[in-house]
Design a protein around this motif. Structure first.
Motif, PDB file in Angstrom:
ATOM      1  N   GLU A   1       0.836  -1.204   0.000  1.00 28.58           N
ATOM      2  CA  GLU A   1       0.000   0.000   0.000  1.00 28.58           C
ATOM      3  C   GLU A   1       0.872   1.257   0.000  1.00 28.58           C
ATOM      4  N   ARG A   2       1.993   1.192   0.698  1.00 33.75           N
ATOM      5  CA  ARG A   2       2.912   2.330   0.743  1.00 33.75           C
ATOM      6  C   ARG A   2       3.473   2.622  -0.657  1.00 33.75           C
ATOM      7  N   LEU A   3       3.863   1.563  -1.383  1.00 32.62           N
ATOM      8  CA  LEU A   3       4.378   1.738  -2.742  1.00 32.62           C
ATOM      9  C   LEU A   3       3.296   2.274  -3.670  1.00 32.62           C
ATOM     10  N   LYS A   4       2.095   1.737  -3.551  1.00 34.77           N
ATOM     11  CA  LYS A   4       0.983   2.225  -4.371  1.00 34.77           C
ATOM     12  C   LYS A   4       0.760   3.716  -4.154  1.00 34.77           C
ATOM     13  N   ARG A   5       0.749   4.136  -2.891  1.00 28.13           N
ATOM     14  CA  ARG A   5       0.532   5.563  -2.591  1.00 28.13           C
ATOM     15  C   ARG A   5       1.640   6.419  -3.184  1.00 28.13           C
ATOM     16  N   LEU A   6       2.880   5.934  -3.112  1.00 34.95           N
ATOM     17  CA  LEU A   6       3.985   6.712  -3.657  1.00 34.95           C
ATOM     18  C   LEU A   6       3.820   6.909  -5.158  1.00 34.95           C
ATOM     19  N   MET A   7       3.554   5.840  -5.880  1.00 36.33           N
ATOM     20  CA  MET A   7       3.424   5.946  -7.334  1.00 36.33           C
ATOM     21  C   MET A   7       2.267   6.857  -7.713  1.00 36.33           C
ATOM     22  N   LEU A   8       1.137   6.677  -7.060  1.00 37.74           N
ATOM     23  CA  LEU A   8      -0.036   7.488  -7.400  1.00 37.74           C
ATOM     24  C   LEU A   8       0.090   8.928  -6.920  1.00 37.74           C
ATOM     25  N   SER A   9       0.953   9.169  -5.940  1.00 35.90           N
ATOM     26  CA  SER A   9       1.129  10.542  -5.459  1.00 35.90           C
ATOM     27  C   SER A   9       1.701  11.452  -6.537  1.00 35.90           C
ATOM     28  N   LEU A  10       2.359  10.860  -7.549  1.00 35.08           N
ATOM     29  CA  LEU A  10       2.935  11.680  -8.613  1.00 35.08           C
ATOM     30  C   LEU A  10       1.863  12.300  -9.502  1.00 35.08           C
ATOM     31  N   ALA A  11       0.619  11.884  -9.312  1.00 34.51           N
ATOM     32  CA  ALA A  11      -0.490  12.533 -10.022  1.00 34.51           C
ATOM     33  C   ALA A  11      -0.743  13.939  -9.501  1.00 34.51           C
ATOM     34  N   LYS A  12      -0.180  14.264  -8.334  1.00 35.35           N
ATOM     35  CA  LYS A  12      -0.389  15.577  -7.730  1.00 35.35           C
ATOM     36  C   LYS A  12       0.811  16.478  -8.025  1.00 35.35           C
ATOM     37  N   PRO A  13       0.586  17.627  -8.652  1.00 38.41           N
ATOM     38  CA  PRO A  13       1.704  18.510  -9.021  1.00 38.41           C
ATOM     39  C   PRO A  13       2.615  18.871  -7.848  1.00 38.41           C
ATOM     40  N   GLU A  14       2.046  18.981  -6.647  1.00 32.42           N
ATOM     41  CA  GLU A  14       2.880  19.387  -5.503  1.00 32.42           C
ATOM     42  C   GLU A  14       3.923  18.332  -5.137  1.00 32.42           C
ATOM     43  N   LYS A  15       3.706  17.077  -5.544  1.00 26.49           N
ATOM     44  CA  LYS A  15       4.671  16.015  -5.236  1.00 26.49           C
ATOM     45  C   LYS A  15       5.993  16.244  -5.961  1.00 26.49           C
ATOM     46  N   TRP A  16       5.953  17.015  -7.035  1.00 27.66           N
ATOM     47  CA  TRP A  16       7.152  17.279  -7.829  1.00 27.66           C
ATOM     48  C   TRP A  16       7.943  18.473  -7.310  1.00 27.66           C
ATOM     49  N   LYS A  17       7.372  19.207  -6.359  1.00 27.50           N
ATOM     50  CA  LYS A  17       7.961  20.485  -5.951  1.00 27.50           C
ATOM     51  C   LYS A  17       9.373  20.341  -5.414  1.00 27.50           C
TER      52      LYS A  17
END
Length: 382
Positions: A11-27
């Motif tokens: 679940e932790r890995l899934k959240r990490l990968m999907l978090s890249l859908a949010k622009p702020e994750k790239w900041k």
């Protein structure tokens, strides 16, 4: 490891990968790359560079293969990706004009031996050396003329054993380095153009959750039909994406995943098509679909399952392919790797997690640095 720990890790890995859908994750990576590059913005040595060699291993080699096209298009340089060990072993064969060459080493840890020695060989020959890696004191920092940072600690901080997000963070830093080099070389498309293109790609990542579910359905279907090996096909900017995707399917799921160039697969390896090995074809733009149709025709005869990832499929492709997965539109093909790696990651994730096993678990307890003759001798002696 008990089942609860497995589920928590997955679940932790899934959240990490999907978090890249949010622009702020790239900041964090955007800020790290920008701050790193400011230190070199006035360096006039970059203006004489017309050749770029990018080196790495594993995921970092796949990143280098993607970055080859970033340096070609954004910097207008002759760029080439080379395995780091090969480069360090034959550096003088690659460095014919070292005074006009930039060697870029990519490593998550910043300590990969062959990458470090490759950069050392580049500097000794008179070339410029650039490291793209994470923060902190590393061997690459000590020997690089330029050190470009990315947020590569995300997996380690989360206790993961296989890289995903950091591959794309390193690739973003490579993009920014390529744009800076292009500005030094007087390339017409400057920072504003590439920032607009990058913003478009980040917005397109909002499709990741839906794509994750689609690949879950595909993994379920393939598992029921006992299709446990896959071949990823790509070319140009996405040959590196196919390389990373096939590698991650292996690392995530302990499934054999092979990478082949879109045309080259037909010249020999097609003999392995037996109806049980699906082909995953990465063909973002219509200019590749003539070759896709050739392969689909062969697959129709061989009864080989096919999945096409594209942003616009010709009617003939829709008719022949078993499945067409439409991807968000991206104008710059050299930026499509930021999106097209996700379905391959997701497929590997679903293959493993649906078995109730830890995604990315090390096999035999080995990581790359453990595969060493000297380490083996030490273990034998103790």
């Amino acid at each position: 490891m008990d089942q609860l720990q497995v589920q928590t890790g997955n679940e932790r890995l899934k959240r990490l990968m999907l978090s890249l859908a949010k622009p702020e994750k790239w900041k964090a990576t955007e800020e790290l790359a920008a701050a790193s590059l400011r230190a070199y913005a006035a360096d006039e040595r970059l203006a004489r560079v017309d050749t770029v060699i990018i080196i790495g291993h594993g995921t970092s080699l796949a990143t280098a293969m993607n970055a080859e096209f970033l340096f070609s298009r954004a910097a207008g340089a002759a760029a080439r990706a080379v395995p780091a060990y090969q480069f360090r072993s034959y550096a003088r064969d690659y460095l014919k004009r070292p005074e006009r060459t930039l060697v870029v080493g990519i490593s998550c840890s910043g300590n990969t031996e062959s990458v470090v020695k490759g950069l050392e060989a580049a500097r000794q020959a008179g070339a410029l050396a650039m490291g793209i890696t994470g923060r902190g004191e590393t061997k690459m920092r000590e020997i690089s003329d330029y050190l470009i940072e990315a947020d590569t600690a995300v997996e380690q901080e989360a206790g993961m054993t296989a890289y995903s997000a950091s591959h794309l963070f390193l690739l973003y830093s490579a993009l920014r380095a390529a744009v800076l080099l292009g500005e030094k070389r007087g390339n017409a498309k400057g920072l504003k153009y590439w920032e607009a293109q990058w913003k478009s790609v980040k917005n397109a990542m909002s499709a990741l959750p839906e794509l994750f579910e689609k690949m879950g359905g595909l993994a379920e279907e393939y598992s029921q039909e006992e299709m446990h090996n896959v071949v990823a096909l790509g070319t140009g900017p996405n040959l590196g994406t196919a390389q990373e995707g096939a590698l991650k399917i292996c690392e995530f799921a302990w499934v054999f995943g092979a990478c082949e160039e879109l045309e080259d697969f037909a010249h020999g390896r097609f003999r392995e098509a037996d109806g049980k090995i699906p082909l995953l074809l990465l063909a973002p733009h219509e200019n590749l679909q003539e070759k896709v149709l050739d392969l689909l025709a062969g697959c129709e005869i061989a009864r080989t399952p096919t999945v096409i990832f594209t942003q616009k499929a010709l009617p003939e492709v829709q008719k022949l392919a078993d499945r067409v997965i439409l991807m968000p539109a991206v104008e710059e093909e050299c930026l499509t790797p930021f999106l097209y790696v996700f379905p391959l990651w997701f497929l590997g994730y679903h293959f493993r997690s649906r078995q109730g096993k830890l995604v990315g678990e090390r096999r035999f307890g080995l990581k790359a640095t453990d595969i060493s003759y000297q380490a083996y001798l030490s273990r034998r002696q103790t």
